[in-house]
Structures are given as structure tokens and as C-alpha cells.
Design an enzyme around this catalytic site. Structure first.
Site, short mmCIF file in Angstrom:
data_model
loop_
_atom_site.label_atom_id
_atom_site.label_comp_id
_atom_site.label_asym_id
_atom_site.label_seq_id
_atom_site.Cartn_x
_atom_site.Cartn_y
_atom_site.Cartn_z
N GLY A 69 0.84 -1.20 0.00
CA GLY A 69 0.00 0.00 0.00
C GLY A 69 0.87 1.25 0.00
N GLY A 124 4.16 0.88 2.23
CA GLY A 124 5.05 -0.13 1.64
C GLY A 124 5.69 0.40 0.36
N ASN A 144 0.10 1.76 12.95
CA ASN A 144 -0.32 2.84 13.84
C ASN A 144 -1.02 2.23 15.06
OD1 ASN A 144 -0.31 5.55 14.22
ND2 ASN A 144 -1.60 5.98 12.44
N LYS A 200 2.17 8.81 20.35
CA LYS A 200 1.42 8.95 19.10
C LYS A 200 -0.02 8.49 19.28
CE LYS A 200 1.77 8.48 14.15
NZ LYS A 200 2.14 7.61 13.05
N SER A 225 -5.87 10.07 8.95
CA SER A 225 -5.95 8.79 8.24
C SER A 225 -7.33 8.14 8.47
CB SER A 225 -4.84 7.85 8.71
OG SER A 225 -4.91 7.67 10.11
N GLU A 237 -8.58 2.09 11.64
CA GLU A 237 -7.75 1.45 12.68
C GLU A 237 -8.27 1.82 14.08
OE1 GLU A 237 -3.52 0.45 10.84
OE2 GLU A 237 -3.79 2.63 10.93
N1 LIG Z 1 0.34 6.08 4.84
C1 LIG Z 1 0.93 6.81 5.78
O1 LIG Z 1 1.29 7.98 5.56
C2 LIG Z 1 1.20 6.23 7.14
C3 LIG Z 1 1.88 7.02 8.09
C4 LIG Z 1 2.14 6.50 9.36
C5 LIG Z 1 1.72 5.22 9.66
N2 LIG Z 1 1.05 4.48 8.73
C6 LIG Z 1 0.62 3.14 9.12
O2 LIG Z 1 1.16 2.17 8.21
C7 LIG Z 1 0.22 1.09 8.05
C8 LIG Z 1 -0.07 0.92 6.55
O3 LIG Z 1 -0.70 2.12 6.10
P1 LIG Z 1 -0.97 2.42 4.57
O4 LIG Z 1 -1.41 3.83 4.49
O5 LIG Z 1 0.18 1.95 3.73
O6 LIG Z 1 -2.21 1.44 4.31
P2 LIG Z 1 -2.70 0.82 2.92
O7 LIG Z 1 -2.39 1.77 1.82
O8 LIG Z 1 -4.09 0.34 3.12
O9 LIG Z 1 -1.70 -0.43 2.72
C9 LIG Z 1 -1.85 -1.67 3.37
C10 LIG Z 1 -1.56 -2.72 2.34
O10 LIG Z 1 -1.51 -4.00 2.96
C11 LIG Z 1 -2.07 -4.93 2.05
N3 LIG Z 1 -2.44 -6.17 2.74
C12 LIG Z 1 -3.45 -6.38 3.63
N4 LIG Z 1 -3.44 -7.66 4.06
C13 LIG Z 1 -2.38 -8.28 3.41
C14 LIG Z 1 -1.88 -9.61 3.41
N5 LIG Z 1 -2.43 -10.55 4.16
N6 LIG Z 1 -0.79 -9.88 2.64
C15 LIG Z 1 -0.23 -8.91 1.87
N7 LIG Z 1 -0.69 -7.63 1.82
C16 LIG Z 1 -1.76 -7.33 2.59
C17 LIG Z 1 -3.25 -4.19 1.47
O11 LIG Z 1 -3.69 -4.76 0.29
P3 LIG Z 1 -5.17 -4.37 -0.29
O12 LIG Z 1 -5.09 -2.93 -0.67
O13 LIG Z 1 -5.31 -5.31 -1.41
O14 LIG Z 1 -6.14 -4.61 0.85
C18 LIG Z 1 -2.64 -2.81 1.24
O15 LIG Z 1 -2.01 -2.74 -0.02
C19 LIG Z 1 -1.02 1.48 8.87
O16 LIG Z 1 -0.99 0.89 10.13
C20 LIG Z 1 -0.90 2.99 9.00
O17 LIG Z 1 -1.55 3.52 10.15
C21 LIG Z 1 0.78 4.95 7.48
#
Ligand SMILES: NC(=O)c1ccc[n+]([C@@H]2O[C@H](COP(=O)([O-])OP(=O)(O)OC[C@H]3O[C@@H](n4cnc5c(N)ncnc54)[C@H](OP(=O)(O)O)[C@@H]3O)[C@@H](O)[C@H]2O)c1
Length: 300
Positions: free
Chosen positions: A8, A11, A96, A178, A250, A262
Site C-alpha cells: 500500500g 510499503g 499505527n 502517538k 488517516s 484502525e
Molecule cells: N500512509 C501513511 O502515511 C502512514 C503514516 C504513518 C503510519 N502508517 C501506518 O502504516 C500502516 C499501513 O498504512 P498504509 O497507508 O500503507 O495502508 P494501505 O495503503 O491500506 O496499505 C496496506 C496494504 O496491505 C495490504 N495487505 C493487507 N493484508 C495483506 C496480506 N495478508 N498480505 C499482503 N498484503 C496485505 C493491502 O492490500 P489491499 O489494498 O489489497 O487490501 C494494502 O495494499 C497502517 O498501520 C498505518 O496507520 C501509514
């Protein structure tokens, strides 16, 4: 090779920032499409470039794994990941909130499990586009005993990305800080459907923030994360809400895009902690239930 579980926004930010060909996404169980992932990556300065990332294959033995799934998906996703990893490979959790990190550290107590908290911001406006919306800092620290000796090597390896990474021995303390901010901003902005700064003058916020901060301070004091002063917690929440006044949290963003929030790992974590310690958390409970209803569409 660095394995990234969760292709996502977060990643992909890491995949785009680390050297090309050093990362691979971990496929889901039974995934048949293993064509490399291509996406446009927009840097903080607005410049764009194309990024290509392969999927991990059976012959790979990753030296490091980054887990960038949402908190609620992490435990299940990790079951699959651990089949790919040598027992000594460090695993860094980026979720998070709290609750999922401890669950992983308990389940894989013999592995080097670390947690990260980051103020980097990334979003994915379309499936093949990732925007690095804000540069920040990432702190990483050990959750299990065997992670201690891996900390500095992990920080050095990830620092090659050019992102700012720091070691933090008390990572749970930083995650708690946080959590307080998230618990005080995310549910209100999701329920009110407003940017962070706008919640501060609303009845919903003003009528609950004092009790919310008292509940959180009681919990922090009970679990050895104090001394916590409700007034100070409120000041911290409001300082962040003001400094990010035009930002969308978020949680609001997840609700608007119909994704699972979340909340269970933010205010919901505080409710469960209160239940286990005999501490009342009615405001956290109300906020958790209302956000759950919102994201399941029950309020529509
Ligand atoms: N984005 C930010 O700026 C940010 C900042 C600080 C912290 N975070 C934290 O980082 C974490 C991820 O956030 P995000 O924004 O990257 O979320 P996201 O865009 O929803 O990414 C999560 C990814 O994980 C995949 N996934 C779910 N289950 C899986 C599995 N069993 N095997 C493989 N992949 C799987 C999802 O695929 P699908 O899309 O196909 O469901 C999605 O691509 C969260 O806890 C968030 O709070 C994010």
C-alpha cells in the site's frame, strides 16, 4: 533483499526510497499474478518517477522484512510472512496505534521483532500512483529480546533510503505518545468529517475532550506510562491539531474511501486496556462504537 509485506502507500514509499532491486513485495497466499508492480512515485518536491518492484520468490532469503499492512490485517499476514523468513531476519512493524505490535511480539517472541513509528506521510490517490505527501522522521526500536542486537544494523540498512531514521530503545513509549494524539484527533475528525483544525471548535470535541484525556491519563498511570496529566495531554493534542489544521486524518480518509479504519487499535485499544485494568473508558468506548458504525455504513 528487503521483503515488504503490504504493497500500500507506506510499503510503496519504502520500496521507492530504498535502492532499486533491493526490495520485493511479499505475495498473498495463493497469489497467481506475479508480474512486477509498476507505479508512479511523486517525491515531496513534486518530481515524479516510475518505480518497479518484484514479488518475493521462493529462492529469496530476505535479510530484513518491513510489515506495512494495516493493524487489523497484521497478525494474519504475518503467519504467511514468517514462512519465508529465516528465524534470524529482523521484522519491523509499521502499524499505527497499539495492540497489534504486542500481539506479534508475543506470537513470535523468539524472533527479532521491532516496531517503528513514523511521521512520514504517503497516500495513494490512484492504484498506480503514490504521493510522498510529507517528509518526517521514523523511530525504530526493539520489541523482543533478540531484536536488541539488530537495532543499529536495521537503522543503518534503512537509512540508505535517505529518509530520516533513528533508533529508539523505548519504542512503546513513543508509540504511546502517538496513540494519545491519534485518540484525540482521529475519531473526532472522522465523525465530524472535517480537517484536523476544524474539530477544535465543535460541540462534539469540546464536550468530550476533557473526559477523554482523563481516561487516557488514568490508563497511562495504571500501566506505568505516567505520570500523565490530562491537561497536558489535551495541550499536546490541540497543538498537533493546530499545526496540521488543514490535514485530513488517516481515519477520516479511510471512512471517506470506504476502507476499514484502525479505530480498534487506537480508542478501541484503550477500551480493552481499561477493561483489563478495571478502569472506566466510556468516552473511548463511545468514540470507538460510533466510528465502527460509521465505517460499517450503519449511520447512513
Ligand atoms: N500512509 C501513511 O502515511 C502512514 C503514516 C504513518 C503510519 N502508517 C501506518 O502504516 C500502516 C499501513 O498504512 P498504509 O497507508 O500503507 O495502508 P494501505 O495503503 O491500506 O496499505 C496496506 C496494504 O496491505 C495490504 N495487505 C493487507 N493484508 C495483506 C496480506 N495478508 N498480505 C499482503 N498484503 C496485505 C493491502 O492490500 P489491499 O489494498 O489489497 O487490501 C494494502 O495494499 C497502517 O498501520 C498505518 O496507520 C501509514
Amino acid at each position: 533483499m528487503i521483503a515488504i509485506l503490504g504493497a500500500g502507500a507506506m510499503g510503496r514509499l519504502w520500496a521507492a526510497s530504498l535502492p532499486a532491486h533491493e526490495t520485493a513485495f511479499v505475495p498473498r497466499p495463493g497469489q497467481t499474478n506475479t508480474a512486477p508492480v509498476h507505479f508512479h512515485f511523486q517525491e515531496v518536491d513534486g518530481q515524479s518517477r516510475q518505480v518497479t518492484v518484484s514479488w518475493l520468490n521462493a529462492a529469496d532469503t530476505p535479510a530484513l522484512a518491513l510489515v506495512t499492512t494495516k493493524a487489523g490485517d497484521t497478525l494474519d499476514a504475518m503467519e504467511h510472512l514468517t514462512n519465508w523468513l529465516p528465524a534470524s531476519t529482523p521484522i519491523v512493524l509499521f502499524q499505527n496505534g497499539l495492540g497489534s505490535q504486542q500481539a506479534v511480539a508475543e506470537r513470535w517472541a523468539d524472533r527479532p521483532v521491532l516496531a517503528a513509528t513514523t511521521t512520514e506521510g504517503a497516500n495513494r490517490p490512484t492504484p498506480d500512483q503514490v504521493v510522498h505527501a510529507g517528509a518526517g522522521e521514523t523511530w525504530i526500536g526493539p520489541l523482543t529480546d533478540s531484536a536488541d542486537q539488530k537495532l543499529y544494523a536495521v537503522v543503518a540498512r534503512l537509512s540508505v533510503s535517505g529518509l530520516s531514521i533513528r533508533p529508539e530503545q523505548d519504542i512503546l513509549g513513543r508509540l504511546w505518545k502517538k496513540l494519545v494524539i491519534n485518540a484525540g484527533i482521529n475519531p473526532f475528525t472522522a465523525l465530524l468529517d472535517c480537517p484536523n483544525g476544524d474539530m477544535l471548535s465543535t460541540d462534539l470535541y469540546l464536550s468530550h475532550i476533557e473526559s477523554l484525556c482523563t481516561e487516557i491519563a488514568n490508563l497511562m498511570n495504571a500501566v506505568g506510562r505516567g505520570p500523565a496529566d490530562p491537561e497536558k495531554l489535551r495541550e499536546n493534542i490541540e497543538a498537533v491539531a493546530r499545526s496540521t489544521a488543514r490535514n485530513t486524518s488517516s481515519m477520516r480518509s479511510d471512512v471517506l474511501s470506504g476502507k476499514q479504519t484502525e479505530i480498534d487499535y487506537i480508542n478501541g485499544y484503550l477500551v480493552r486496556l481499561g477493561q483489563s485494568r478495571g478502569i472506566a473508558t466510556p468516552v473511548n468506548q463511545m468514540l470507538t462504537e460510533q466510528v465502527q458504525q460509521l465505517s460499517s455504513g450503519e449511520q447512513e
